[in-house]
Scaffold this active site. Sequence first.
Site, PDB file in Angstrom:
ATOM      1  N   ARG A  60       0.836  -1.194   0.000  1.00  0.00           N
ATOM      2  CA  ARG A  60       0.000   0.000   0.000  1.00  0.00           C
ATOM      3  C   ARG A  60       0.874   1.248   0.000  1.00  0.00           C
ATOM      4  O   ARG A  60       2.013   1.222   0.460  1.00  0.00           O
ATOM      5  CB  ARG A  60      -0.913   0.018   1.223  1.00  0.00           C
ATOM      6  CG  ARG A  60      -1.850  -1.174   1.332  1.00  0.00           C
ATOM      7  CD  ARG A  60      -2.665  -1.099   2.613  1.00  0.00           C
ATOM      8  NE  ARG A  60      -3.625  -2.198   2.748  1.00  0.00           N
ATOM      9  CZ  ARG A  60      -3.385  -3.345   3.379  1.00  0.00           C
ATOM     10  NH1 ARG A  60      -2.192  -3.531   3.964  1.00  0.00           N
ATOM     11  NH2 ARG A  60      -4.308  -4.288   3.455  1.00  0.00           N
ATOM     12  N   LYS A  75      -1.942  -1.415   7.516  1.00  0.00           N
ATOM     13  CA  LYS A  75      -3.220  -0.714   7.624  1.00  0.00           C
ATOM     14  C   LYS A  75      -4.140  -1.361   8.658  1.00  0.00           C
ATOM     15  O   LYS A  75      -4.867  -0.671   9.373  1.00  0.00           O
ATOM     16  CB  LYS A  75      -3.902  -0.692   6.252  1.00  0.00           C
ATOM     17  CG  LYS A  75      -5.249  -0.012   6.220  1.00  0.00           C
ATOM     18  CD  LYS A  75      -5.840  -0.088   4.830  1.00  0.00           C
ATOM     19  CE  LYS A  75      -7.230   0.524   4.781  1.00  0.00           C
ATOM     20  NZ  LYS A  75      -7.827   0.423   3.426  1.00  0.00           N
ATOM     21  N   HIS A 123      -3.245   3.607  -6.701  1.00  0.00           N
ATOM     22  CA  HIS A 123      -3.776   2.411  -6.043  1.00  0.00           C
ATOM     23  C   HIS A 123      -3.912   1.251  -7.032  1.00  0.00           C
ATOM     24  O   HIS A 123      -3.888   0.090  -6.614  1.00  0.00           O
ATOM     25  CB  HIS A 123      -5.125   2.714  -5.395  1.00  0.00           C
ATOM     26  CG  HIS A 123      -5.569   1.670  -4.423  1.00  0.00           C
ATOM     27  ND1 HIS A 123      -4.909   1.420  -3.244  1.00  0.00           N
ATOM     28  CD2 HIS A 123      -6.592   0.777  -4.475  1.00  0.00           C
ATOM     29  CE1 HIS A 123      -5.510   0.432  -2.593  1.00  0.00           C
ATOM     30  NE2 HIS A 123      -6.529   0.017  -3.317  1.00  0.00           N
ATOM     31  N   ARG A 170      -1.387  -1.546  -6.909  1.00  0.00           N
ATOM     32  CA  ARG A 170      -1.598  -2.672  -5.980  1.00  0.00           C
ATOM     33  C   ARG A 170      -2.300  -3.811  -6.718  1.00  0.00           C
ATOM     34  O   ARG A 170      -2.001  -4.988  -6.478  1.00  0.00           O
ATOM     35  CB  ARG A 170      -2.417  -2.206  -4.770  1.00  0.00           C
ATOM     36  CG  ARG A 170      -2.611  -3.255  -3.680  1.00  0.00           C
ATOM     37  CD  ARG A 170      -2.877  -2.574  -2.353  1.00  0.00           C
ATOM     38  NE  ARG A 170      -3.509  -3.408  -1.354  1.00  0.00           N
ATOM     39  CZ  ARG A 170      -2.848  -4.290  -0.586  1.00  0.00           C
ATOM     40  NH1 ARG A 170      -1.548  -4.445  -0.722  1.00  0.00           N
ATOM     41  NH2 ARG A 170      -3.509  -4.998   0.318  1.00  0.00           N
ATOM     42  N   HIS A 174      -3.947  -8.782   2.943  1.00  0.00           N
ATOM     43  CA  HIS A 174      -5.410  -8.806   2.936  1.00  0.00           C
ATOM     44  C   HIS A 174      -5.915  -9.765   4.015  1.00  0.00           C
ATOM     45  O   HIS A 174      -5.457 -10.896   4.107  1.00  0.00           O
ATOM     46  CB  HIS A 174      -5.939  -9.273   1.574  1.00  0.00           C
ATOM     47  CG  HIS A 174      -5.819  -8.240   0.497  1.00  0.00           C
ATOM     48  ND1 HIS A 174      -4.769  -8.215  -0.403  1.00  0.00           N
ATOM     49  CD2 HIS A 174      -6.611  -7.186   0.194  1.00  0.00           C
ATOM     50  CE1 HIS A 174      -4.931  -7.195  -1.232  1.00  0.00           C
ATOM     51  NE2 HIS A 174      -6.038  -6.558  -0.888  1.00  0.00           N
ATOM     52  N   TYR A 190      -8.442  -7.545  -6.306  1.00  0.00           N
ATOM     53  CA  TYR A 190      -7.147  -7.031  -6.753  1.00  0.00           C
ATOM     54  C   TYR A 190      -6.442  -7.977  -7.736  1.00  0.00           C
ATOM     55  O   TYR A 190      -5.430  -7.606  -8.321  1.00  0.00           O
ATOM     56  CB  TYR A 190      -6.235  -6.793  -5.542  1.00  0.00           C
ATOM     57  CG  TYR A 190      -6.613  -5.571  -4.741  1.00  0.00           C
ATOM     58  CD1 TYR A 190      -6.007  -4.341  -4.971  1.00  0.00           C
ATOM     59  CD2 TYR A 190      -7.589  -5.637  -3.756  1.00  0.00           C
ATOM     60  CE1 TYR A 190      -6.355  -3.218  -4.237  1.00  0.00           C
ATOM     61  CE2 TYR A 190      -7.951  -4.524  -3.016  1.00  0.00           C
ATOM     62  CZ  TYR A 190      -7.336  -3.324  -3.268  1.00  0.00           C
ATOM     63  OH  TYR A 190      -7.689  -2.205  -2.544  1.00  0.00           O
TER      64      TYR A 190
END
Length: 356
Positions: free
Chosen positions: A204, A227, A297, A300, A323, A332
Amino acid sequence: MAKHEKTKEPGIYRRGPGQYEVKIRRKGVAASRTFDSFAEAVQFKNETVSKIDGNTYVDQTRERETSLSDVIDLYLKQVTPTKRGAVQEANRLQAWKKEVVAAYPIISVEISDIVAWRDRRVSEGKAPSTIYNSLNLLSSVFKWARQHGYKVDNPCEGVSRPKPNEGRCVDLTDENEAKLLTACEKGPGWLVWFVKIAMHTAMRQGEIRALKWKDVHDTHIHIPRSKNGSARDVPLTLAASVCVQEMRKALPRRLDGWVFGDPDASPEDGGCTTTMVQNNYRAATRRAGLAGELTFHDLRHVGCTRLAPLHRDCFELAKTTGHKDPRMLMRYYNPSIVDRVAQIRARERALAMGVG
């Protein structure tokens, strides 16, 4: 007319045209409230007396005197600074403070107010995820208020969230990748390495901004706090390892140990902010002729898609990408149909050779 004229109902006084004040003093409990109609005043009096007599009376004076904006300020001061995404959360809370509902006493904020806000944001074309995140944050504010003694319901509970958009499908061709990297090389010296790390590792943006040299190794990159609040190690492919070695030679070593700069400091103080990264990246996409086609983004997505064939399954891949939910990971993973066909036929040939 007297300032407080008695009515036929004990404890209810006429204060002026269309104004009725209820004054209750019973079993050591005092309560007062003003209404625009006599019927409302009588109803309040009867309900309150009933509650007091049944030992269920709840004094909500503080809730009537405290606005939603006041509670948000308390949350901003006591809770938000402890969050990893404090800056983004503070911005969302400041946006809530600009809403009309923020001026209401917290006891007056109802589900209908939140539904009206949601519908307006939808009509303005705001992304479902943007609305979802703001709603969840306000819900957290009300939950925190309840935990700290405020006697209010949470008006965000039960409010349906907008259906999320379909996940973006990102396919970065070799030609466009070359254009992008060439354009990045014409920007600040750190930009091309920032982008390469993103594509090689699927990290990220915030994780890359927070990199320190002590956590960057030839075989892996250690992320002390991601995150979702947990640490993880990102294994490096051979190409990623070469990129890291070249980056060490190209980027000047900073005395503070950051790779790209302190993520919490301003650019003027040697920091590396989200705005700084986004502005320089967007400028590079314009130079590359990819403006509007490839957000940062999206890199990613690119990283996840390229790393997927190198992992045994989605669970192993999730440990690399960070994740927590495999369903989110699937958003993704965007292989092209050409790549999927090639992978399936390669396995088909391998199986056939094994059988033979």
